[in-house]
Design a protein around this motif. Structure first.
Motif, PDB file in Angstrom:
ATOM      1  N   GLU A 298       0.798  -1.229   0.000  1.00  0.00           N
ATOM      2  CA  GLU A 298       0.000   0.000   0.000  1.00  0.00           C
ATOM      3  C   GLU A 298       0.829   1.276   0.000  1.00  0.00           C
ATOM      4  O   GLU A 298       0.269   2.358  -0.128  1.00  0.00           O
ATOM      5  CB  GLU A 298      -0.939   0.015   1.211  1.00  0.00           C
ATOM      6  N   ALA A 299       2.132   1.186   0.161  1.00  0.00           N
ATOM      7  CA  ALA A 299       2.936   2.406   0.286  1.00  0.00           C
ATOM      8  C   ALA A 299       4.139   2.348  -0.641  1.00  0.00           C
ATOM      9  O   ALA A 299       4.802   1.300  -0.756  1.00  0.00           O
ATOM     10  CB  ALA A 299       3.397   2.590   1.730  1.00  0.00           C
ATOM     11  N   ILE A 300       4.434   3.471  -1.280  1.00  0.00           N
ATOM     12  CA  ILE A 300       5.599   3.571  -2.153  1.00  0.00           C
ATOM     13  C   ILE A 300       6.275   4.910  -1.925  1.00  0.00           C
ATOM     14  O   ILE A 300       5.611   5.934  -1.699  1.00  0.00           O
ATOM     15  CB  ILE A 300       5.202   3.389  -3.638  1.00  0.00           C
ATOM     16  N   ALA A 301       7.602   4.915  -1.941  1.00  0.00           N
ATOM     17  CA  ALA A 301       8.387   6.144  -1.784  1.00  0.00           C
ATOM     18  C   ALA A 301       9.630   6.025  -2.658  1.00  0.00           C
ATOM     19  O   ALA A 301      10.046   4.925  -3.033  1.00  0.00           O
ATOM     20  CB  ALA A 301       8.771   6.370  -0.325  1.00  0.00           C
ATOM     21  N   VAL A 302      10.233   7.169  -2.959  1.00  0.00           N
ATOM     22  CA  VAL A 302      11.411   7.216  -3.828  1.00  0.00           C
ATOM     23  C   VAL A 302      12.484   8.075  -3.190  1.00  0.00           C
ATOM     24  O   VAL A 302      12.190   9.147  -2.639  1.00  0.00           O
ATOM     25  CB  VAL A 302      11.038   7.769  -5.223  1.00  0.00           C
ATOM     26  N   THR A 303      13.729   7.611  -3.247  1.00  0.00           N
ATOM     27  CA  THR A 303      14.874   8.405  -2.801  1.00  0.00           C
ATOM     28  C   THR A 303      15.981   8.291  -3.842  1.00  0.00           C
ATOM     29  O   THR A 303      15.940   7.438  -4.738  1.00  0.00           O
ATOM     30  CB  THR A 303      15.413   7.919  -1.443  1.00  0.00           C
ATOM     31  N   ARG A 304      16.990   9.158  -3.697  1.00  0.00           N
ATOM     32  CA  ARG A 304      18.171   9.088  -4.558  1.00  0.00           C
ATOM     33  C   ARG A 304      19.379   8.769  -3.711  1.00  0.00           C
ATOM     34  O   ARG A 304      19.543   9.288  -2.602  1.00  0.00           O
ATOM     35  CB  ARG A 304      18.401  10.407  -5.292  1.00  0.00           C
ATOM     36  N   GLU A 305      20.248   7.899  -4.239  1.00  0.00           N
ATOM     37  CA  GLU A 305      21.537   7.609  -3.624  1.00  0.00           C
ATOM     38  C   GLU A 305      22.581   7.757  -4.709  1.00  0.00           C
ATOM     39  O   GLU A 305      22.800   6.853  -5.514  1.00  0.00           O
ATOM     40  CB  GLU A 305      21.554   6.203  -3.018  1.00  0.00           C
ATOM     41  N   GLY A 306      23.209   8.931  -4.769  1.00  0.00           N
ATOM     42  CA  GLY A 306      24.108   9.226  -5.873  1.00  0.00           C
ATOM     43  C   GLY A 306      23.322   9.313  -7.163  1.00  0.00           C
ATOM     44  O   GLY A 306      22.330  10.049  -7.262  1.00  0.00           O
ATOM     45  N   ASP A 307      23.722   8.531  -8.157  1.00  0.00           N
ATOM     46  CA  ASP A 307      22.999   8.503  -9.424  1.00  0.00           C
ATOM     47  C   ASP A 307      21.878   7.479  -9.445  1.00  0.00           C
ATOM     48  O   ASP A 307      21.154   7.370 -10.437  1.00  0.00           O
ATOM     49  CB  ASP A 307      23.971   8.192 -10.576  1.00  0.00           C
ATOM     50  N   ASP A 308      21.731   6.725  -8.378  1.00  0.00           N
ATOM     51  CA  ASP A 308      20.740   5.652  -8.328  1.00  0.00           C
ATOM     52  C   ASP A 308      19.415   6.146  -7.752  1.00  0.00           C
ATOM     53  O   ASP A 308      19.395   6.974  -6.836  1.00  0.00           O
ATOM     54  CB  ASP A 308      21.243   4.485  -7.482  1.00  0.00           C
ATOM     55  N   ILE A 309      18.334   5.621  -8.298  1.00  0.00           N
ATOM     56  CA  ILE A 309      16.996   5.893  -7.786  1.00  0.00           C
ATOM     57  C   ILE A 309      16.540   4.668  -7.017  1.00  0.00           C
ATOM     58  O   ILE A 309      16.534   3.548  -7.537  1.00  0.00           O
ATOM     59  CB  ILE A 309      16.012   6.200  -8.925  1.00  0.00           C
ATOM     60  N   MET A 310      16.140   4.865  -5.765  1.00  0.00           N
ATOM     61  CA  MET A 310      15.680   3.785  -4.907  1.00  0.00           C
ATOM     62  C   MET A 310      14.160   3.856  -4.760  1.00  0.00           C
ATOM     63  O   MET A 310      13.590   4.924  -4.537  1.00  0.00           O
ATOM     64  CB  MET A 310      16.337   3.863  -3.534  1.00  0.00           C
ATOM     65  N   VAL A 311      13.529   2.712  -4.889  1.00  0.00           N
ATOM     66  CA  VAL A 311      12.078   2.600  -4.738  1.00  0.00           C
ATOM     67  C   VAL A 311      11.799   1.765  -3.496  1.00  0.00           C
ATOM     68  O   VAL A 311      12.284   0.635  -3.370  1.00  0.00           O
ATOM     69  CB  VAL A 311      11.444   1.941  -5.981  1.00  0.00           C
ATOM     70  N   TRP A 312      11.035   2.331  -2.577  1.00  0.00           N
ATOM     71  CA  TRP A 312      10.691   1.674  -1.321  1.00  0.00           C
ATOM     72  C   TRP A 312       9.221   1.268  -1.349  1.00  0.00           C
ATOM     73  O   TRP A 312       8.353   2.055  -1.751  1.00  0.00           O
ATOM     74  CB  TRP A 312      10.909   2.615  -0.144  1.00  0.00           C
ATOM     75  N   LEU A 313       8.937   0.051  -0.903  1.00  0.00           N
ATOM     76  CA  LEU A 313       7.573  -0.447  -0.821  1.00  0.00           C
ATOM     77  C   LEU A 313       7.284  -0.916   0.599  1.00  0.00           C
ATOM     78  O   LEU A 313       8.169  -1.460   1.268  1.00  0.00           O
ATOM     79  CB  LEU A 313       7.346  -1.622  -1.782  1.00  0.00           C
ATOM     80  N   ALA A 314       6.050  -0.722   1.050  1.00  0.00           N
ATOM     81  CA  ALA A 314       5.639  -1.216   2.369  1.00  0.00           C
ATOM     82  C   ALA A 314       4.225  -1.763   2.272  1.00  0.00           C
ATOM     83  O   ALA A 314       3.436  -1.350   1.410  1.00  0.00           O
ATOM     84  CB  ALA A 314       5.721  -0.122   3.425  1.00  0.00           C
ATOM     85  N   SER A 315       3.909  -2.691   3.174  1.00  0.00           N
ATOM     86  CA  SER A 315       2.611  -3.356   3.116  1.00  0.00           C
ATOM     87  C   SER A 315       1.780  -3.092   4.365  1.00  0.00           C
ATOM     88  O   SER A 315       2.298  -2.830   5.451  1.00  0.00           O
ATOM     89  CB  SER A 315       2.791  -4.863   2.924  1.00  0.00           C
ATOM     90  N   ASP A 316       0.469  -3.206   4.182  1.00  0.00           N
ATOM     91  CA  ASP A 316      -0.525  -3.060   5.236  1.00  0.00           C
ATOM     92  C   ASP A 316      -0.901  -4.466   5.711  1.00  0.00           C
ATOM     93  O   ASP A 316      -1.435  -5.268   4.940  1.00  0.00           O
ATOM     94  CB  ASP A 316      -1.742  -2.337   4.649  1.00  0.00           C
ATOM     95  N   ASP A 317      -0.636  -4.768   6.984  1.00  0.00           N
ATOM     96  CA  ASP A 317      -0.936  -6.101   7.509  1.00  0.00           C
ATOM     97  C   ASP A 317      -2.368  -6.244   8.000  1.00  0.00           C
ATOM     98  O   ASP A 317      -2.764  -7.318   8.471  1.00  0.00           O
ATOM     99  CB  ASP A 317       0.029  -6.464   8.636  1.00  0.00           C
ATOM    100  N   ASN A 318      -3.146  -5.168   7.894  1.00  0.00           N
ATOM    101  CA  ASN A 318      -4.553  -5.185   8.306  1.00  0.00           C
ATOM    102  C   ASN A 318      -4.766  -5.635   9.746  1.00  0.00           C
ATOM    103  O   ASN A 318      -5.857  -6.064  10.117  1.00  0.00           O
ATOM    104  CB  ASN A 318      -5.373  -6.082   7.362  1.00  0.00           C
ATOM    105  N   PHE A 319      -3.716  -5.529  10.545  1.00  0.00           N
ATOM    106  CA  PHE A 319      -3.807  -5.893  11.966  1.00  0.00           C
ATOM    107  C   PHE A 319      -4.289  -7.338  12.155  1.00  0.00           C
ATOM    108  O   PHE A 319      -5.036  -7.632  13.078  1.00  0.00           O
ATOM    109  CB  PHE A 319      -4.727  -4.923  12.720  1.00  0.00           C
ATOM    110  N   ASN A 320      -3.852  -8.219  11.277  1.00  0.00           N
ATOM    111  CA  ASN A 320      -4.182  -9.621  11.504  1.00  0.00           C
ATOM    112  C   ASN A 320      -2.916 -10.466  11.387  1.00  0.00           C
ATOM    113  O   ASN A 320      -1.949 -10.099  10.729  1.00  0.00           O
ATOM    114  CB  ASN A 320      -5.302 -10.111  10.577  1.00  0.00           C
ATOM    115  N   SER A 321      -2.938 -11.597  12.074  1.00  0.00           N
ATOM    116  CA  SER A 321      -1.723 -12.379  12.301  1.00  0.00           C
ATOM    117  C   SER A 321      -1.237 -13.141  11.087  1.00  0.00           C
ATOM    118  O   SER A 321      -0.094 -13.623  11.090  1.00  0.00           O
ATOM    119  CB  SER A 321      -1.949 -13.362  13.461  1.00  0.00           C
ATOM    120  N   ILE A 322      -2.050 -13.288  10.045  1.00  0.00           N
ATOM    121  CA  ILE A 322      -1.595 -14.046   8.887  1.00  0.00           C
ATOM    122  C   ILE A 322      -1.035 -13.144   7.794  1.00  0.00           C
ATOM    123  O   ILE A 322      -0.717 -13.612   6.705  1.00  0.00           O
ATOM    124  CB  ILE A 322      -2.722 -14.932   8.325  1.00  0.00           C
ATOM    125  N   GLN A 323      -0.929 -11.849   8.071  1.00  0.00           N
ATOM    126  CA  GLN A 323      -0.292 -10.930   7.134  1.00  0.00           C
ATOM    127  C   GLN A 323       0.919 -10.283   7.792  1.00  0.00           C
ATOM    128  O   GLN A 323       1.123 -10.399   9.006  1.00  0.00           O
ATOM    129  CB  GLN A 323      -1.284  -9.865   6.657  1.00  0.00           C
TER     130      GLN A 323
END
Length: 357
Positions: A298-323
């Motif tokens: 559900e989440a995406i962000a972008v950063t730069r490290e020198g000439d490289d572009i970094m893509v960050w992803l994160a997930s929503d666990d819906n507050f349940n134990s199987i995610q």
């Protein structure tokens, strides 16, 4: 058979287009978040590449704080400091590293509710915060609330809510289907994407959802807005979006399928292609399917490290134990995108095509 029953359990926990969520009374106020390393592919730990993304590092985020989880949007600040927003109206702020004696990063910062939350009671539906942007010039933050279809603006320290408003253009969006993704363009315009507000009228078509380009702060009643339609990859819903350094968009989508489980699609698109009352869509650059490490992304962000572009992803666990709450970092492989991204930068989308309509 075990996999079958796991899928049946997911059906009960998940709803079409969005995931069902449960409230858990807060019992633990721990401010500690730990990271457990994960690989891109548990069955092939040496796999690094998926589409135009190269896996750098990933973790499963864990905390005993009962309000931790449900990540719906995030920013990555200088020094790899994460500011994540949950769909329960909570903020998580932490840094990735340094490592402890066991070589496992530990983050210690804060888990706290958004200031002056818009909730009028303890119903989670009234504080379903789904999208987050920050103005790099003045430092202010904007948060989109999915159920109320409202947007709130916060001060640069994230300690005070300055204003909350439901823009007129978004008032007819369905409950639990509102501003899922929000982007602040370099021009000062805001893009706001609905999750489930289907397009009606002559342009009605399966898979099309409503979106607006506000020509300024959407909380200013005088701000004009242009309506357009967004086409996500077939079978997917948009969950977040942000800017690449050259001004183009990178968009995150997710899908749940009973037989195939959860999967994600990442695409890029040029906001200069947005035209009033027309369809806007991107091109898929990565498909993340099981057995790759994937959850309700559900989440995406972008950063730069020198000439490289970094893509960050994160997930929503819906507050349940199987995610799981996953945090994953990838390098964007510009050479694999065949000129879809202007590596030199300097791209600045214009509103001229919109003004002519």
């Amino acid at each position: 058979m075990r996999r079958f029953f796991a899928c049946i359990a997911l059906i009960v926990l998940l709803a079409p287009g969005t995931f069902l969520r449960t409230d858990i009374p807060s019992r633990d106020n721990s401010q500690t978040i730990s990271l457990v390393p994960v690989t891109l592919n548990p069955l092939q730990p040496l796999q690094k590449k998926v589409g135009a993304l190269e896996f750098v590092v990933g973790w499963e985020l864990r905390s005993s704080n009962d309000n931790f989880g449900g990540i719906s949007s995030m920013l990555v600040m200088p020094g790899s400091r994460i500011v994540a927003l949950s769909d329960g109206g909570y903020l998580f702020s932490f840094g990735v590293g340094p490592k402890n004696a066991n070589q496992t990063p530990v983050m210690r910062d804060f888990i706290a509710p958004l200031p002056q939350n818009v909730a009028i009671d303890d119903d989670k539906a009234t504080r379903d915060s789904e999208s987050l942007v920050r103005d790099p010039v003045n430092g202010r933050y904007w948060v989109g609330f999915e159920d109320s279809n409202g947007i709130a603006r916060y001060d640069p320290a994230l300690t005070r809510r300055e204003v909350f408003r439901v823009p007129q253009q978004m008032r007819d969006w369905p409950d639990n289907g509102g501003p899922e993704a929000m982007v602040l363009l370099g021009t000062g315009a805001f893009l706001v994407f609905a999750e489930d507000a289907e397009v009606s009228g002559d342009q009605a078509e399966d898979g099309l959802t409503e979106a607006f380009m506000f020509r300024g702060d959407p909380l200013d009643p005088a701000t004009q807005a242009v309506k357009f339609s967004y086409r996500a990859p077939k079978g997917y819903n948009i969950t977040d979006a942000t800017l690449l350094p050259d001004g183009r968009l990178i968009l995150l989508h997710r899908r749940f399928n009973v037989l195939e489980g959860v999967s994600a699609r990442i695409s890029i698109a040029d906001p200069a292609d947005i035209v009033a009352n027309s369809v806007f869509e991107g091109e898929v650059i990565a498909a993340i399917d099981p057995p790759l490490s994937v959850d309700n992304m559900e989440a995406i962000a972008v950063t730069r490290e020198g000439d490289d572009i970094m893509v960050w992803l994160a997930s929503d666990d819906n507050f349940n134990s199987i995610q799981r709450s996953l945090l994953m970092k990838f390098k964007l492989l510009l050479s694999d995108i065949d000129g879809k991204i202007n590596k030199a930068g300097g791209f600045a989308p214009s509103l001229k095509s919109l003004e002519d309509d």
